[in-house]
Design an enzyme around this catalytic site. Sequence first.
Site, PDB file in Angstrom:
ATOM      1  N   GLY A 109       5.932   8.588   1.470  1.00 46.09           N
ATOM      2  CA  GLY A 109       5.705   8.534   0.036  1.00 46.09           C
ATOM      3  C   GLY A 109       4.744   7.451  -0.378  1.00 46.09           C
ATOM      4  N   CYS A 110       4.110   6.804   0.576  1.00 41.80           N
ATOM      5  CA  CYS A 110       3.345   5.602   0.294  1.00 41.80           C
ATOM      6  C   CYS A 110       1.867   5.908   0.129  1.00 41.80           C
ATOM      7  CB  CYS A 110       3.544   4.607   1.426  1.00 41.80           C
ATOM      8  SG  CYS A 110       2.843   3.009   1.088  1.00 41.80           S
ATOM      9  N   CYS A 113       0.256   1.453   1.216  1.00 37.05           N
ATOM     10  CA  CYS A 113       1.019   0.630   2.147  1.00 37.05           C
ATOM     11  C   CYS A 113       0.107  -0.029   3.176  1.00 37.05           C
ATOM     12  CB  CYS A 113       2.049   1.481   2.886  1.00 37.05           C
ATOM     13  SG  CYS A 113       3.325   2.136   1.815  1.00 37.05           S
TER      14      CYS A 113
END
Length: 269
Positions: A109-110, A113
């Site tokens: 879901g990043c 990051c």
Amino acid sequence: MTVRAHKSLAGVSVHPGGQHAIGRALPDEVPVALVFDGTTQAVMMASPDRIADFAHGFALSEGLIGGLDEVEGFEVIHHDRGIEARFWLASDRGAALKQRRRAMLGPVGCGLCGIDSLDAAMRDLPRLPDTGLHLTAHEVATATDALCAHQPLHDRTRATHAAGFLQPGMGITCAREDVGRHNALDKLIGALARQGTDPSTGAFVLTSRVSIDLVQKTVIAGAPVLIAVSAPTALAADTADSAGLTLAAFARGGGFDIFAHAHRIIDGA
């Protein structure tokens, strides 16, 4: 090699009236290593299909390559514990790779990051030119509904995102799915690049909210319009406005909201 992006697993459905055995199709995810000239630049969790599209789109949208002409060789290697997407570059891209260095693991879901500086996260974007592209209000209002017809993995699992390419008068002409919304967009960008379709000739359509990194990827790809089923963040809307990107959100139920550069949407919107 044909790869299925879902698996059927057994479970038990529990309700107030009782419980019963079930079998459900669940989306799969695997670590995908992006390797350039023998050096791993990122490992992202993604659906295991359309890996070539994902790898090329990720490389383009993150500035790891400036175009497909910089790729001298490419292959996808399947391992027991994941997938490697291996690039061999025709020119030295060392400075660009260091500038956009990422951590070794990116959760599904990043979006940002592992970026190692504030400057890297808030990268400068080019301003999109006005190329004369226009969409009707009806095309924008029905874009996410039209994308539903191109989501077979979501139909099976109810657990994936999609990104589609909407061209005026043609509807959704290309779409890609993934467990991650950022991955779905990268797969779309890669697919368009590999088939020689210019992103400036249409709009990106997303089944998600709009965060800053999705705006960044859209602008870097050169698409002048971004349409989403859900809300943008305030930073995403401000960034779209600064970059000359038309941003339409909450596109569902026959309507939409415009947050930047409405001139590309006609018919009274």
